[in-house]
Scaffold this motif. Sequence first.
Motif, PDB file in Angstrom:
ATOM      1  N   LEU A 241      10.725   7.189   2.295  1.00 34.56           N
ATOM      2  CA  LEU A 241      11.387   8.309   2.183  1.00 34.56           C
ATOM      3  C   LEU A 241      12.878   8.055   1.766  1.00 34.56           C
ATOM      4  N   ARG A 242      13.277   7.079   2.316  1.00 31.34           N
ATOM      5  CA  ARG A 242      14.998   6.931   1.714  1.00 31.34           C
ATOM      6  C   ARG A 242      14.976   6.580   0.356  1.00 31.34           C
ATOM      7  N   LEU A 243      13.849   5.710  -0.215  1.00 27.74           N
ATOM      8  CA  LEU A 243      14.009   4.934  -1.456  1.00 27.74           C
ATOM      9  C   LEU A 243      13.455   6.294  -2.532  1.00 27.74           C
ATOM     10  N   ASN A 244      12.995   7.282  -2.066  1.00 25.66           N
ATOM     11  CA  ASN A 244      12.478   8.205  -2.974  1.00 25.66           C
ATOM     12  C   ASN A 244      12.879   9.586  -2.849  1.00 25.66           C
ATOM     13  N   ASP A 245      13.695  10.277  -3.702  1.00 23.21           N
ATOM     14  CA  ASP A 245      14.342  11.373  -3.387  1.00 23.21           C
ATOM     15  C   ASP A 245      13.420  12.741  -3.694  1.00 23.21           C
ATOM     16  N   ASN A 246      12.379  12.467  -4.123  1.00 23.39           N
ATOM     17  CA  ASN A 246      11.197  13.555  -4.251  1.00 23.39           C
ATOM     18  C   ASN A 246      10.556  13.706  -2.889  1.00 23.39           C
ATOM     19  N   PHE A 247      10.908  13.048  -2.039  1.00 21.54           N
ATOM     20  CA  PHE A 247       9.994  13.612  -0.825  1.00 21.54           C
ATOM     21  C   PHE A 247      10.968  13.527   0.396  1.00 21.54           C
TER      22      PHE A 247
ATOM     23  N   PHE B 107       0.780  -1.267  -0.068  1.00 22.05           N
ATOM     24  CA  PHE B 107      -0.010  -0.106   0.042  1.00 22.05           C
ATOM     25  C   PHE B 107       0.785   1.220  -0.113  1.00 22.05           C
ATOM     26  N   TYR B 108       1.958   1.257   0.962  1.00 25.78           N
ATOM     27  CA  TYR B 108       2.781   2.476   0.916  1.00 25.78           C
ATOM     28  C   TYR B 108       3.675   2.698  -0.205  1.00 25.78           C
ATOM     29  N   ASN B 109       3.928   1.683  -0.877  1.00 22.54           N
ATOM     30  CA  ASN B 109       4.684   1.883  -2.165  1.00 22.54           C
ATOM     31  C   ASN B 109       3.810   2.274  -3.309  1.00 22.54           C
ATOM     32  N   ILE B 110       2.495   2.055  -3.207  1.00 20.22           N
ATOM     33  CA  ILE B 110       1.691   2.437  -4.323  1.00 20.22           C
ATOM     34  C   ILE B 110       1.381   4.009  -4.087  1.00 20.22           C
ATOM     35  N   PHE B 111       1.058   4.069  -2.502  1.00 17.57           N
ATOM     36  CA  PHE B 111       0.750   5.488  -2.217  1.00 17.57           C
ATOM     37  C   PHE B 111       1.718   6.423  -2.587  1.00 17.57           C
ATOM     38  N   PHE B 112       2.967   6.431  -2.191  1.00 16.91           N
ATOM     39  CA  PHE B 112       3.950   7.346  -2.661  1.00 16.91           C
ATOM     40  C   PHE B 112       4.070   7.509  -4.233  1.00 16.91           C
ATOM     41  N   LYS B 113       4.196   6.524  -4.863  1.00 16.08           N
ATOM     42  CA  LYS B 113       4.170   6.620  -6.317  1.00 16.08           C
ATOM     43  C   LYS B 113       3.083   7.456  -7.056  1.00 16.08           C
TER      44      LYS B 113
ATOM     45  N   LEU C 125       0.690  15.620  -6.106  1.00 17.52           N
ATOM     46  CA  LEU C 125       1.274  16.745  -5.229  1.00 17.52           C
ATOM     47  C   LEU C 125       2.249  17.592  -6.058  1.00 17.52           C
ATOM     48  N   LYS C 126       2.034  18.893  -5.946  1.00 19.34           N
ATOM     49  CA  LYS C 126       3.047  19.782  -6.640  1.00 19.34           C
ATOM     50  C   LYS C 126       4.383  19.845  -6.047  1.00 19.34           C
ATOM     51  N   LYS C 127       5.267  20.080  -6.811  1.00 21.72           N
ATOM     52  CA  LYS C 127       6.595  20.444  -6.333  1.00 21.72           C
ATOM     53  C   LYS C 127       6.508  21.472  -5.270  1.00 21.72           C
ATOM     54  N   TYR C 128       7.371  21.191  -4.186  1.00 24.66           N
ATOM     55  CA  TYR C 128       7.341  21.809  -2.786  1.00 24.66           C
ATOM     56  C   TYR C 128       5.859  21.826  -2.200  1.00 24.66           C
ATOM     57  N   GLY C 129       4.969  20.750  -2.328  1.00 25.76           N
ATOM     58  CA  GLY C 129       3.782  20.773  -1.692  1.00 25.76           C
ATOM     59  C   GLY C 129       4.045  19.751  -0.367  1.00 25.76           C
ATOM     60  N   ILE C 130       3.120  19.867   0.490  1.00 21.60           N
ATOM     61  CA  ILE C 130       3.226  19.409   1.756  1.00 21.60           C
ATOM     62  C   ILE C 130       2.018  18.007   1.877  1.00 21.60           C
ATOM     63  N   MET C 131       2.545  17.230   2.651  1.00 22.70           N
ATOM     64  CA  MET C 131       1.763  15.923   2.932  1.00 22.70           C
ATOM     65  C   MET C 131       1.920  15.798   4.432  1.00 22.70           C
TER      66      MET C 131
ATOM     67  N   ILE D 180       7.169   4.296   6.406  1.00 23.96           N
ATOM     68  CA  ILE D 180       7.267   5.640   5.881  1.00 23.96           C
ATOM     69  C   ILE D 180       8.576   6.060   5.582  1.00 23.96           C
ATOM     70  N   LYS D 181       9.648   5.874   6.804  1.00 25.49           N
ATOM     71  CA  LYS D 181      10.951   6.156   6.723  1.00 25.49           C
ATOM     72  C   LYS D 181      11.435   5.340   5.518  1.00 25.49           C
ATOM     73  N   LYS D 182      11.172   4.088   5.203  1.00 26.58           N
ATOM     74  CA  LYS D 182      11.775   3.323   4.217  1.00 26.58           C
ATOM     75  C   LYS D 182      11.416   4.004   2.887  1.00 26.58           C
TER      76      LYS D 182
END
Length: 98
Positions: A70-76, A38-44, A50-56, A66-68
């Motif tokens: 964030l480590r795997l995705n440089d966009n967040f 779920f979290y994998n699909i959610f972050f994708k 979500l706009k660049k510089y947007g907030i979640m 969640i921290k996993k």
Amino acid sequence: VSINYINRDYFDFKHDYMFDEIITNMPVFDSREETDKFYNIFFKKTESILKKYGIMLLYSGEKNIIKKYLRLNDNFKLLREFVINEREGNFEFIIGRN
């Protein structure tokens, strides 16, 4: 300030423009595999709405997953983390989109 509240299936949702903020209370799953998937699909999906510089703002008990992602995705990036209920392991995460 104009605010639009949208309560729809997140993964099927499409819109003409991207959003400044996403606020969510994440679901709880029975298995680690379901949660991770779920979290994998959610972050994708979040990258596409979500706009660049947007907030979640993410309420969840899945701190390690969640921290996993964030480590795997440089966009967040994690901006802030708050303990909501330490005994139950619930947190509020403020995550920024790069």
